[in-house]
Design an enzyme around this catalytic site. Sequence first.
Site, short mmCIF file in Angstrom:
data_model
loop_
_atom_site.label_atom_id
_atom_site.label_comp_id
_atom_site.label_asym_id
_atom_site.label_seq_id
_atom_site.Cartn_x
_atom_site.Cartn_y
_atom_site.Cartn_z
N SER A 237 32.47 81.62 24.14
CA SER A 237 31.13 81.68 23.53
C SER A 237 29.99 81.67 24.55
O SER A 237 28.92 81.11 24.28
CB SER A 237 30.93 80.52 22.54
OG SER A 237 31.94 80.54 21.58
N ARG A 238 30.26 82.28 25.69
CA ARG A 238 29.23 82.38 26.75
C ARG A 238 28.78 81.02 27.28
O ARG A 238 27.72 80.91 27.89
CB ARG A 238 28.01 83.16 26.26
CG ARG A 238 28.34 84.52 25.68
CD ARG A 238 28.17 85.61 26.74
NE ARG A 238 28.96 86.78 26.41
CZ ARG A 238 28.48 87.89 25.89
NH1 ARG A 238 27.21 87.99 25.63
NH2 ARG A 238 29.27 88.89 25.65
#
Length: 197
Positions: free
Chosen positions: A175-176
């Site tokens: 999720s970055r």
Amino acid sequence: MIEDIADREPFAPFERWLSLAEQSEKLAETMTLATATLDGRPSVRAVLLKGVDRRGFVFYTNLESRKSGELFVNPHAALCFHWKSLMRQVRAEGIAEQVSEDEADAYFASRARGSQIAAWASDQSRPLENRAQLEQRVDTFTRRFADRSVLPRPNFWSGFRLVPERVEFWQDQPSRLHDRLVFIRDGESWRKERLFP
Ligand SMILES: Cc1cc2nc3c(=O)[nH]c(=O)nc-3n(C[C@H](O)[C@H](O)[C@H](O)COP(=O)(O)O)c2cc1C
């Protein structure tokens, strides 16, 4: 994963990441090198890492090339390794210093003869009429050195060592929410900071 960097300096973890990358991709020692003119106009290109130790990151090049010209007037430089197979990146920023004559001689001597001739033949970064002009220069230097078993290093060819002030390790996370850990030089030692992704 990045929590595993318990080291107090950046070179040991860098060497671990590089050797991991070498197991999974070709030319893992490729780094993007950024230099800039005195008035701050940047330029980047790939070069190969040819040595790393507690002093810094070494690469070799033509001293009359664009990058060298920029480094001579403005020694501030930055480099970046990006290993796609690992989804990791290492960045370093600092001052580039020319390596010693002995160090450059030793590395030049280790190169294949064809690469040594190429160093003589290439007026790196300057305009070339056509491919034939380059080939002609290769022939000229091949003949000039035909009776020499050991080629001298051109005085316009040497190495630089980027002595880092800052080295950052980046690793992909879901999720970055990537992990970033930066080592900042603090006198004789290094301070560590985490950064938001
Ligand atoms: C994978 C790769 C590795 C390279 N390694 C070097 C190198 O070690 N030294 C070098 O002078 N140029 C190397 N080059 C060429 C440079 O990217 C660049 O074209 C050249 O050095 C001239 O750059 P300049 O005009 O900015 O000085 C490499 C290019 C690639 C794609």
